[in-house]
Design a protein around this motif. Structure first.
Motif, PDB file in Angstrom:
ATOM      1  N   THR A  97       0.865  -1.189   0.000  1.00 57.98           N
ATOM      2  CA  THR A  97       0.000   0.000   0.000  1.00 57.98           C
ATOM      3  C   THR A  97       0.894   1.228   0.000  1.00 57.98           C
ATOM      4  O   THR A  97       2.056   1.154   0.413  1.00 57.98           O
ATOM      5  N   LYS A  98       0.362   2.330  -0.457  1.00 62.96           N
ATOM      6  CA  LYS A  98       1.159   3.564  -0.535  1.00 62.96           C
ATOM      7  C   LYS A  98       1.584   4.060   0.846  1.00 62.96           C
ATOM      8  O   LYS A  98       2.433   4.938   0.968  1.00 62.96           O
ATOM      9  N   ALA A  99       0.982   3.486   1.892  1.00 66.33           N
ATOM     10  CA  ALA A  99       1.416   3.855   3.250  1.00 66.33           C
ATOM     11  C   ALA A  99       2.802   3.276   3.531  1.00 66.33           C
ATOM     12  O   ALA A  99       3.477   3.691   4.465  1.00 66.33           O
ATOM     13  N   LYS A 100       3.202   2.293   2.735  1.00 68.42           N
ATOM     14  CA  LYS A 100       4.543   1.697   2.900  1.00 68.42           C
ATOM     15  C   LYS A 100       5.508   2.418   1.963  1.00 68.42           C
ATOM     16  O   LYS A 100       5.312   2.422   0.747  1.00 68.42           O
ATOM     17  N   ALA A 118       5.202  -2.049  -8.697  1.00 70.83           N
ATOM     18  CA  ALA A 118       4.572  -3.362  -8.743  1.00 70.83           C
ATOM     19  C   ALA A 118       4.062  -3.753  -7.359  1.00 70.83           C
ATOM     20  O   ALA A 118       3.044  -4.433  -7.231  1.00 70.83           O
ATOM     21  N   ALA A 119       4.772  -3.316  -6.316  1.00 72.39           N
ATOM     22  CA  ALA A 119       4.384  -3.654  -4.945  1.00 72.39           C
ATOM     23  C   ALA A 119       3.327  -2.685  -4.418  1.00 72.39           C
ATOM     24  O   ALA A 119       2.909  -2.795  -3.261  1.00 72.39           O
ATOM     25  N   GLN A 120       2.939  -1.728  -5.243  1.00 71.08           N
ATOM     26  CA  GLN A 120       1.958  -0.696  -4.884  1.00 71.08           C
ATOM     27  C   GLN A 120       2.392   0.136  -3.686  1.00 71.08           C
ATOM     28  O   GLN A 120       1.570   0.727  -2.992  1.00 71.08           O
ATOM     29  N   ALA A 121       3.703   0.175  -3.448  1.00 67.89           N
ATOM     30  CA  ALA A 121       4.236   0.995  -2.369  1.00 67.89           C
ATOM     31  C   ALA A 121       4.564   2.384  -2.922  1.00 67.89           C
ATOM     32  O   ALA A 121       4.368   2.645  -4.113  1.00 67.89           O
TER      33      ALA A 121
END
Ligand code: PLP
Length: 356
Positions: A97-100, A118-121
Motif C-alpha cells: 500500500t502507498k502507506a509503505k 509493482a508492490a503498490q508501495a
C-alpha cells in the motif's frame, strides 16, 4: 476489453534495446562462458539430475554451501531466480500500500522504481550528490522522515559504479529505526571486495542480496541469494511458490559455487580492464569518467546520444540512459574481453576526436 489488474497498463517496463550486437557491453554480463573445468564438472553433474523429482535436495545443498561460506546457518539463506526475484519479493513483502514507503538512492538500479510500483508501495528516491557519492545523513533523514518500511542501497552502485564504505552502511544501519528493513544489493560485490555481511549479526533488520549473474557469468541460469536473519527469511519465503527454483539452475550454481576459485583470475582481469579503460577514457576530450568498483564504467559526454547512435551503427551495444534523473548524457559500458574493449574504445575515440 479484458479486465486486467488495475494499474497493469501503466506499469513501467525495463527498457533495454537488444540487437544482435557485434560487441555486447550493455548489460554488465560476463563476456566469457564457463571456465572449461567448471563446464566439465557441470556436464557430469547434469547427467545425474533426477528430472522426475521436485528439487528439494538441490535447493538445500546450495543454501548450505552459501551459508557455510558466510559462517551462517542454512536458515539465513534464501535463493531466488536471479537476485531480481529476491529484490522483487522484498519490495512486495515490505510494500502493499502507498502507506509503505521504500527509500532508495537516485540514480541507482532502475528496477527499484519498477518493483516499488509493482508492490503498490510509494518510492522515495534520494538524490546522490553530483559526483554520485551518497550523503548518508540525507539518506537516513529520508528514511526517518517517511517512516519507511524498506531502505535500499546498491553497493557498489549500478549504474554509477560508486562503492560505499562498510562504515557508511553501518552508519545507515545504526541511524534508521530497527523496524525499517535495510537491503544492501551487492550484485557487484565480487569486483569490490567489501561486503556488509559482517553487519548481519549486529543489525537484525539487515538483508544482503547477491547474484550469480555478474562475476560468476551465470546470467542465463537466473540464480541469486539473500542473506538475512531467520525471521526475515521465513517471512519472505511466504511470498514464494513451492519449488520456485529449477534443478538445472540449482545444480549449475552449486558447481559454480564449489569451484568459485576458478573465477578469481577472470574477476581480477575484469578489474584490471576496468582500470585500464578508465585511464584511457579519461584521456579523451570532453569525456568524464566516474570512479568504479564494478565490471563497468559510467561516462558522461555532452553528445552521449549521438555517440550511442554511432556505436550502435558499428554494432556496439552500450547502455544509454536517455533522460533518466541524474544520468543525462551518461553511457554505461561493461568490461568485455580485452580485444572488445579496444574496439569500443577506438570507436569512442574516433567519435570524440571528430573522425567518425
Ligand atoms: C544485475 C543486477 C541485479 C540482478 O541480477 P539477476 O540476474 O537478477 O541476479 C540486481 N541488482 C543490480 C544492481 C544489478 O545490477
Amino acid at each position: 476489453m479484458l479486465k486486467y489488474r488495475t494499474g497493469l497498463k501503466d506499469m513501467p517496463s525495463y527498457d533495454v534495446v537488444e540487437r544482435d550486437w557485434k560487441i555486447k557491453v550493455n548489460a554488465n554480463e560476463c563476456n566469457m562462458n564457463l571456465p572449461p573445468m567448471v563446464e566439465d564438472r557441470l556436464m557430469g553433474r547434469l547427467s545425474r539430475v533426477a528430472f522426475n523429482r521436485y528439487p528439494n535436495e538441490e535447493y538445500d545443498a546450495l543454501r548450505e554451501q552459501i551459508a557455510d561460506n558466510h559462517k551462517l546457518e542454512i536458515e539465513n539463506v534464501l535463493l531466488g531466480s536471479g537476485s531480481s526475484e529476491i529484490i522483487e519479493k522484498l519490495f512486495y513483502c515490505f510494500g502493499g500500500t502507498k502507506a509503505k514507503k521504500i527509500v532508495y538512492p537516485e540514480p541507482s538500479f532502475s528496477m527499484y522504481r519498477i518493483y516499488t510500483k509493482a508492490a503498490q508501495a510509494l518510492g522515495v528516491p534520494v538524490s546522490l550528490e553530483a559526483d554520485y557519492s551518497l550523503d548518508v545523513a540525507k539518506f537516513v533523514a529520508a528514511v526517518n522522515d517517511h517512516k519507511a518500511s524498506l531502505a535500499v542501497i546498491c553497493n557498489p552502485n549500478n549504474p554509477t559504479g560508486t562503492g560505499y564504505s562498510v562504515s557508511d552502511i553501518e552508519f545507515i544501519a545504526q541511524n534508521i529505526p530497527s523496524n525499517c528493513a535495510l537491503l544492501i544489493d551487492e550484485a557487484y560485490m565480487e569486483f569490490y571486495g567489501r561486503t556488509s555481511v559482517g553487519l548481519l549479526k549486529k543489525y537484525p533488520n539487515l538483508i544482503i542480496a547477491r547474484t550469480f549473474s555478474k562475476a560468476y557469468g551465470l546470467a542465463s541460469a537466473r540464480v541469486g541469494y539473500m542473506l538475512a536473519s531467520k525471521v526475515i527469511v521465513t517471512m519472505i519465503e511466504k511470498s514464494y511458490m513451492p519449488y520456485h527454483m529449477n534443478v538445472l539452475s540449482l545444480a549449475t550454481a552449486d558447481i559454480v559455487y564449489q569451484m568459485r576459485h576458478e573465477y578469481v583470475p577472470r574477476i581480477q582481469m575484469m578489474i584490471a580492464e576496468r582500470k585500464r579503460m578508465s585511464t584511457e577514457l579519461d584521456k579523451l576530450p570532453g569525456v568524464t569518467v566516474y570512479p568504479s568498483e564494478t565490471n563497468f564504467v559510467l561516462i558522461k559526454y555532452a553528445k552521449a546520444k549521438e555517440l550511442n547512435e554511432y556505436l550502435e551503427s558499428k554494432g556496439i551495444g552500450v547502455r544509454c540512459f536517455g533522460d533518466a534523473p541524474g544520468l543525462k548524457n551518461c553511457l554505461r559500458i561493461s568490461m568485455g574481453l580485452r580485444e572488445e574493449n579496444d574496439q569500443w574504445y577506438d570507436a569512442i575515440k574516433q567519435f570524440v576526436e571528430g573522425r567518425a
